[in-house]
Design an enzyme around this catalytic site. Structure first.
Site, PDB file in Angstrom:
ATOM      1  N   CYS A  39       0.838  -1.193   0.000  1.00 12.08           N
ATOM      2  CA  CYS A  39       0.000   0.000   0.000  1.00 12.08           C
ATOM      3  C   CYS A  39       0.877   1.248   0.000  1.00 12.08           C
ATOM      4  CB  CYS A  39      -0.914   0.004   1.232  1.00 12.08           C
ATOM      5  SG  CYS A  39       0.005  -0.030   2.794  1.00 12.08           S
ATOM      6  N   CYS A  93      40.414 -22.907  -7.418  1.00 11.76           N
ATOM      7  CA  CYS A  93      41.056 -22.533  -6.159  1.00 11.76           C
ATOM      8  C   CYS A  93      40.466 -21.225  -5.648  1.00 11.76           C
ATOM      9  CB  CYS A  93      42.566 -22.370  -6.349  1.00 11.76           C
ATOM     10  SG  CYS A  93      42.986 -21.060  -7.526  1.00 11.76           S
ATOM     11  N   CYS A 117      40.560 -18.117  -7.976  1.00 15.41           N
ATOM     12  CA  CYS A 117      39.474 -18.003  -8.951  1.00 15.41           C
ATOM     13  C   CYS A 117      38.265 -17.329  -8.313  1.00 15.41           C
ATOM     14  CB  CYS A 117      39.075 -19.379  -9.485  1.00 15.41           C
ATOM     15  SG  CYS A 117      40.420 -20.270 -10.302  1.00 15.41           S
ATOM     16  N   CYS A 162      32.150 -29.333  27.925  1.00 16.73           N
ATOM     17  CA  CYS A 162      32.914 -28.205  28.470  1.00 16.73           C
ATOM     18  C   CYS A 162      33.216 -27.198  27.376  1.00 16.73           C
ATOM     19  CB  CYS A 162      34.223 -28.693  29.099  1.00 16.73           C
ATOM     20  SG  CYS A 162      35.367 -29.416  27.902  1.00 16.73           S
ATOM     21  N   CYS A 218      34.933 -28.356  24.247  1.00 18.87           N
ATOM     22  CA  CYS A 218      34.042 -28.974  23.250  1.00 18.87           C
ATOM     23  C   CYS A 218      33.424 -27.907  22.356  1.00 18.87           C
ATOM     24  CB  CYS A 218      32.938 -29.768  23.938  1.00 18.87           C
ATOM     25  SG  CYS A 218      33.518 -31.122  24.969  1.00 18.87           S
ATOM     26  N   ASP A 265      14.933  11.131  21.700  1.00 17.80           N
ATOM     27  CA  ASP A 265      14.161  11.855  20.702  1.00 17.80           C
ATOM     28  C   ASP A 265      12.871  12.344  21.365  1.00 17.80           C
ATOM     29  OD1 ASP A 265      13.303  12.660  18.029  1.00 17.80           O
ATOM     30  OD2 ASP A 265      11.874  11.004  18.215  1.00 17.80           O
ATOM     31  N   ASP A 270      12.114   6.429  17.842  1.00 16.18           N
ATOM     32  CA  ASP A 270      10.884   5.701  17.554  1.00 16.18           C
ATOM     33  C   ASP A 270      10.857   5.133  16.147  1.00 16.18           C
ATOM     34  OD1 ASP A 270      10.757   8.135  16.331  1.00 16.18           O
ATOM     35  OD2 ASP A 270       8.657   8.529  16.807  1.00 16.18           O
ATOM     36  N   ASP A 278      15.000   8.158  13.060  1.00 12.28           N
ATOM     37  CA  ASP A 278      16.177   8.257  13.923  1.00 12.28           C
ATOM     38  C   ASP A 278      17.237   7.213  13.576  1.00 12.28           C
ATOM     39  OD1 ASP A 278      14.957  10.296  15.631  1.00 12.28           O
ATOM     40  OD2 ASP A 278      13.639   8.679  16.282  1.00 12.28           O
TER      41      ASP A 278
END
Length: 968
Positions: free
Chosen positions: A13, A75, A78, A236, A239, A650, A849, A853
């Protein structure tokens, strides 16, 4: 300047069009030429990424997106060659190049992109089997619907033959289900006409090349999105580092966050799902994907329950053996092999202990073996080495006691059993506490109902949520939860939106109002039209945002990750050095002291607490924020927010209601008040600016007819111009009048009078002469004064930043007790003010808001978006307040400080524990006490440290803002 025309998708819209127009006006070096719901035309000298990112952040799609299979790349050079060529073009916004695929977005045509790649010496491969499908379409009602679907289908591998409101015919290499998914995602429905699926084999490689072996690669995540995997086998921080390293090695992965507390991995980028799972499994861990939140949640709960039950069972068995053995030794029983009888009896106990180690303790040994095969060490490695060494030494004493001096013939079977038992019970308690950390996220998921009442042809049927598509009419009964996002088309009621917005008062909903999934209907019955379904609902996006934030890591966590990656190998080295020191320099029996000290070092140094310290706090903190109506983009933002000393607010829509009203008029020619408002409202009727809405609403309240306008132009931060009833009009501030040579000196007294009332004076010029001033007042929110005072009590410097006149701003600031005021600032000037404060050494949080901003929000250390969770706020801000109250800003900053403090407490505890524990375990107190720390005590301490960290993190669930406020 290059003129570029781009297609737009999901622009429904003129409100959407105006949002995009306002956003583009903030972009430097990009000039908007034309825009409608289907396309936009801009003139630009700069590359496109800023334009694409801005429009995407608003929730729309722009431009073309291609995924071209390519060949001839051998590679990284490229790949770099193509990337360099693409980066030099202004008509390309984003790209991701691999040796097999070119993923490109921009305004470039497909043929131009193909020619570019071929010109570099590579191939674009189009050798594929093409299928012809005919579909019957439903849900399309106009030409815009057809255009929207055409745009969605305009992509690589799809050629549209015919399309209208009822039928679609395509030639494609995709499956029929893929096409149906695209149509459904766009908001319509498609049914395949069977019998029209003849394959049309077209082998047309753009550059000749042997056809490669087809290797289908399902995409797990496009750029900017994330896919979550459930992990198993993590114990842990080491890991975590291993899994992250394995996933990052997979081609197409941009970044990954592994959460030890949740046992999950969030993966960003484009990669093969199977390749990622295979990489994780090859690293010695398990991984699986759940398709939806409900399935994922159920699976996680099952894993947690199963883990808890397993740990409790193993701990019970281990302690059932270890406790009697330990009690035997404590109460005077001999644990020395001094006879054949003791040799046989302890041999039996040794075999029983071995059975325990290969059952209740097998997880430690299996995981440590996997870690060894992958050349790493984890917490399980330390436990396995410690308990294994104790058992092997004890069994060696049992089998061949004569090889040891009499004083060294001590057995430590109870140590192995007790260590396994204590650590396992610690894991069980940790798993139980860990399952509580995601309660906030689970409550959000619970808001999503599993069924909806669909109204078709006057009949109401309850259908699963998966059957609901955009465009359907749904019935919402009293007490029911809203199933999907939509708009009310009949009825009125009050909805409880507190879980999403934090606002305690129910919100009145009537025809035309939006309803959000997960909110609760209190009374009355509603009919609403489904608009956003599945992952597009506000609730789904909030859940995804919370999940990503919980899996993110603040900068502080990187220190822990770095230390964890080298911690376990370092501990093993310390244990070896400790053993050598006791063997060569310790008292007799040296072998016993060596064993006890080395084993204790290995056990007490397990880095469980270190790995849990940060993710546990982040998970709980982000979840608690969601309960308070605060959405946090990532953990890094929380760490930044904890150090904020200046809050920039603001004015319009932040300190004020954001619902301005016309309160005064001043006239300087022959116009009446009604004519003044009528001309101004006629000029502003297409604008989305809050002040424009106030003028139009004033005209509507006076039942004034609005004239058509032409030549309408918007000047950001200044005003608008146009022609109404053959009158050339200018409406705006003093700067705008001066720029257009409109004399306003004779109106200064009236201007000051209006401004001193706290209203915003707006000039209206007619045919080059000042016609009048309209005074518009935006009332302060009821809680703005108390919120500002609360932030000032927190030691924050509060600054008001506004585009309003200095006199109006000073009046508003005086009412709020704000002394630092920066007024009469354009949108780009707001960003400059943020930079100025930062140059003064301030750490700034900008509160605004939304999109006006955006530059200032982006420049500040922390951007906080006010409002009800608009698309732009959720996508662009680091913090989004779902309730429109400045107290949410103070809540967010307080919670961020509490979370960072909690992380520091956990890290301090973990570091201090290991820093003090390892030397004590190594025997630094032996000269003073004459005894060594028992490995059993070390195991209990290690388990206790993990429980302490988890419990401390869960304290954040009890966090309450310093001031409980209510709207009066």
């Amino acid at each position: 300047m290059n003129t570029i025309t781009l297609p737009l998708t999901n622009v429904r819209c003129m409100r959407c069009v105006n949002k995009i127009r306002d956003a583009i006006s903030l972009l430097p070096a990009i000039q908007l030429i034309d825009i409608n719901t289907e396309q936009l035309t801009v003139s630009t000298e700069s590359p496109l990424p800023s334009l694409f990112d801005t429009i995407t952040a608003l929730g729309y799609q722009v431009g073309y997106h291609y995924q071209l299979p390519i060949g001839g790349l051998s590679c990284g050079r490229c790949v770099a060659k193509i990337e360099q060529a693409l980066s030099e073009r202004h008509d390309i916004a984003h790209f991701n190049i691999t040796k097999q695929l070119a993923d490109v977005s921009g305004s470039i045509s497909k043929q131009a992109l193909t020619d570019l790649i071929i010109g570099l010496g590579y191939q674009v491969i189009t050798s594929q089997i093409q299928y012809h499908y005919n579909f019957t379409l439903t849900g399309l009602s106009c030409g815009k619907c057809i255009a929207k679907l055409t745009t969605a289908l305009t992509q690589d591998n799809i050629d549209i033959i015919t399309i209208d409101k009822n039928n679609l015919s395509v030639t494609t290499s995709l499956t029929a289900d893929d096409i149906i998914t695209i149509v459904t995602t766009t908001g319509y429905q498609a049914t395949l006409n069977t019998g029209d699926q003849a394959p049309d084999v077209t082998n047309n490689p753009i550059a000749p090349e042997p056809e490669p072996e087809p290797e289908p690669e399902p995409i797990i995540a496009s750029q900017g999105t994330a896919t979550q995997l459930l992990l198993s086998g993590l114990t842990c921080a080491s890991c975590v580092a291993s899994v992250e390293k394995a996933i990052k090695a997979v081609e197409g992965v941009d970044s990954v966050n592994v959460n030890l507390a949740e046992r999950t991995a969030l993966i960003y980028g484009q990669a093969s799902l199977q390749a990622v799972i295979t990489a994780i499994e090859n690293a010695g861990y398990g991984a699986e994907q759940s398709e939806d939140d409900q399935t994922r949640r159920i699976r996680q709960q099952q894993q947690n329950q199963q883990t808890f039950k397993t740990h409790i069972r193993n701990a019970t068995v281990s302690l059932a053996l270890g406790v009697p053995l330990m009690a035997w030794g404590i109460f005077g029983g001999s644990m020395v092999i001094d006879s054949t009888t003791s040799q046989i009896s302890w041999g039996v106990i040794g075999l029983i202990t071995l059975a325990l180690l290969v059952t209740a303790g097998k997880g430690f040994y299996i995981n440590s073996w996997k870690a060894f095969l992958h050349h790493r060490a984890t917490m399980d490695t330390l436990v396995a080495l410690g308990t294994g060494a104790a058992w092997l030494f004890s069994m060696a004493v049992v089998i061949a006691p004569d090889l040891f001096p009499l004083a060294a013939r001590h057995v430590y079977f109870e140590a192995s059993a007790m260590i396994i038992g204590l650590i396992t019970i610690g894991h069980a308690l940790e798993a139980r506490a860990r399952s509580r950390t995601s309660k906030a996220l689970e409550r959000l998921i619970d808001l999503q109902p599993q069924t909806a009442i669909v109204v078709e042809n006057g009949q109401e049927t309850e259908q699963p949520l998966s059957a609901v598509v955009a465009g359907m009419t749904l019935r919402l009964k009293p007490g029911a939860k809203v199933a999907v996002d939509g708009s009310v088309i009949d009825g009125n009621s009050y909805l409880d939106e507190s879980m999403l917005t934090g606002e305690p008062l129910a919100v009145h909903k009537k025809i035309g109002d939006h309803v959000r999934a997960g909110t609760i209907n209190q009374q009355g019955s509603l009919l609403f039209k489904a608009e956003h379904i599945g992952t597009d609902t506000m609730l789904a996006r909030i859940i995804q945002l919370v999940r990503q934030a919980q899996s993110s890591k603040p900068a502080l966590a990187r220190l822990a990750d770095t230390i964890s990656s080298i911690f376990v190998p370092s501990v093993m080295i310390i244990a070896i050095l400790t053993a050598m020191a006791w063997f060569y320099f310790g008292p007799q029996p040296a072998s016993v002291y060596m064993l006890v000290a080395a084993t204790t070092v290995l056990i007490i140094a397990c880095p469980c607490a270190l790995g849990l310290a940060t993710p546990m706090s982040v998970t709980v903190g982000v979840g608690r924020a969601a309960e308070l109506g605060i959405l946090i983009k990532d953990a890094e933002a929380m760490q930044q927010a904890a150090g904020i000393d200046t809050v920039v607010l603001d004015k319009t829509g932040t300190l004020t209601e954001g619902k301005p009203q016309v309160v005064d008029y001043k006239i300087y020619n022959t116009l009446t008040r009604e004519q003044l408002v009528q001309l101004a409202a006629s000029l502003e009727q297409s604008s989305e600016h809050p002040l424009a809405n106030a003028i139009v609403q004033s005209a509507q309240q006076q039942q004034l007819d609005l004239y058509p306008h032409s030549d309408f132009m918007t000047y950001s931060g200044l005003g608008v111009s146009g022609t109404v009833d053959q009158q050339q009009l200018l409406l705006g501030n003093a700067k705008f009048m001066n720029q257009n040579n409109i004399k306003i000196t004779h109106a200064e007294t009236d201007f000051d009078f209006i401004a001193n009332q706290g209203a915003t004076p707006v000039y209206l010029a007619q045919n080059g002469l000042l016609a009048g001033i309209i005074g518009i007042s935006d009332p302060l929110r009821k809680d703005s004064f108390s919120a500002v005072k609360r932030m000032q009590k927190m030691g924050l410097n509060v600054v008001m930043l506004t585009g309003d006149s200095i006199k109006t701003a000073q009046v508003i600031a005086a009412k709020l007790g704000i002394t630092d005021v920066v007024a009469d600032v354009l949108p780009d000037g707001k960003a400059a003010q943020i930079t100025l404060l930062q140059q003064q050494g301030k750490r700034v949080a900008m509160v605004g808001d939304g999109i006006n901003d955006a530059p200032a929000l982006a420049l500040a250390e922390v951007g906080i978006a006010m409002g009800s969770g608009t698309d732009v706020a959720i996508e662009s801000a680091q913090f989004t307040l779902m309730r429109h109250s400045l107290h949410g800003v103070a809540d967010a900053l307080e919670l961020s400080k509490a979370t960072l403090r909690n992380i520091k407490e956990n890290l301090f505890g973990a570091f201090i524990y290991n820093t003090l524990g390892i030397p004590i375990a190594a025997g630094v107190l032996f000269p003073l006490t004459g005894t060594l720390l028992s490995p059993v005590i070390a195991g209990a301490a290690m388990a206790l440290s993990s429980i302490t960290v988890v419990s401390n993190a869960n304290r954040l669930r009890l966090f309450k803002p310093s001031q409980q406020h209510q709207e009066k």
